[in-house]
Design a protein around this motif. Sequence first.
Motif, PDB file in Angstrom:
ATOM      1  N   ASP A 178      50.593 -20.859  56.609  1.00 14.37           N
ATOM      2  CA  ASP A 178      51.806 -21.167  55.827  1.00 14.37           C
ATOM      3  C   ASP A 178      52.871 -21.801  56.700  1.00 14.37           C
ATOM      4  O   ASP A 178      54.074 -21.510  56.556  1.00 14.37           O
ATOM      5  CB  ASP A 178      52.384 -19.885  55.174  1.00 14.37           C
ATOM      6  N   ASP A 200      51.563 -25.537  54.914  1.00 17.35           N
ATOM      7  CA  ASP A 200      51.681 -24.728  53.705  1.00 17.35           C
ATOM      8  C   ASP A 200      51.514 -25.580  52.456  1.00 17.35           C
ATOM      9  O   ASP A 200      51.914 -26.746  52.406  1.00 17.35           O
ATOM     10  CB  ASP A 200      53.027 -24.010  53.665  1.00 17.35           C
ATOM     11  N   GLU A 234      46.674 -26.874  53.421  1.00 17.31           N
ATOM     12  CA  GLU A 234      46.353 -25.837  52.431  1.00 17.31           C
ATOM     13  C   GLU A 234      46.704 -26.290  51.025  1.00 17.31           C
ATOM     14  O   GLU A 234      47.632 -27.063  50.833  1.00 17.31           O
ATOM     15  CB  GLU A 234      47.203 -24.590  52.667  1.00 17.31           C
TER      16      GLU A 234
END
Length: 279
Positions: A178, A200, A234
């Motif tokens: 993150d 993130d 991500e």
Amino acid sequence: LLRMADEAMYRAKRAEKDGLDPHAEELAAELGDAVRAGQLRVHYQPIATLPDGRIVGVEALVRWAHPVRGEVPPLSFIPLAEETGAIREIGAWVLEQACRQVAAWHAAGHSLHLAVNVSPRQLVPGLAERVFAVLDDSGLPYRDLIVEVTESVRVEDPVAVEELRKLHKRGIRIALDDFGTGYSTLRYLTALPVDILKIDRSFVAKLDGTPEGAAVAETVLRLSQMMHLETVAEGVESPGQAAELAGLGCVNAQGYHFARPMAADEVSDLLTEQNPASV
Ligand code: C2E
Ligand code: MG
Ligand code: MG
Ligand code: MG
């Protein structure tokens, strides 16, 4: 009875006000037994290369199949487990399962790394030694394990930093999960032995083909290059995001666009499709 109902109502209201699950206390009490009762599962989300989408790793993500409530999402119980300390037992169990599973995939001819989330409360004396023991038992090479920590690790905590250093020294890679969402993000880069930055998903969601939309993702990628770190994006959900990230030089990505977190069997099928020569 009335008083009990009153109390329950009061607790539910307070929990709602505090933004907590109204069943938080009950869940916390049950969590302690969840591991022993065999209610936890590990799911695996593939991590792929850009732009071709080849699976090169998996992230282990714990699932709780609650006998009454059904599947409880990690965001509802991991914070509780961190509070009660149950996270240590849960974390140890997840690591063991996942190392065994990935070692089995290796044995079947798939080369693959494993990323495991580790909470700050797990970073206590002896953690590194326990990780080494699990790796030795499972036969998974040290270089194939990635320990993901978030910016909730306190960089002022010498014990946490020392355990991460011990892991890093033996070739286990450390990823900052993150990345960019914490309070003093850049401090982590010099205080911790970091190998990988995970962009993130909130920054991936901003990718819209404009320079402004790409600003944060691009900055993290440049920073990684300058510091000789790897990067994983991500929460990649669309082909457009994957293409834009590839254009920015991002090599690894994870997200629903490639695959959701899934049971080991389903990952096995994907791996066999990708690598038909495996046994
Ligand atoms: P994380 O480590 O950042 O894991 C990624 C989360 O993003 C996972 O949520 C995954 O299902 C979700 N995700 C993946 N791709 C996409 C996408 O394309 N779009 C969207 N919207 N979401 C995506 P999950 O499994 O619910 O886990 C949530 C968090 O719970 C994890 O975030 C991690 O912080 C924590 N967690 C999960 N398993 C463990 C564990 O075994 N130990 C510890 N300490 N924490 C864990
Ligand atoms: Mg993670
Ligand atoms: Mg993450
Ligand atoms: Mg995340």
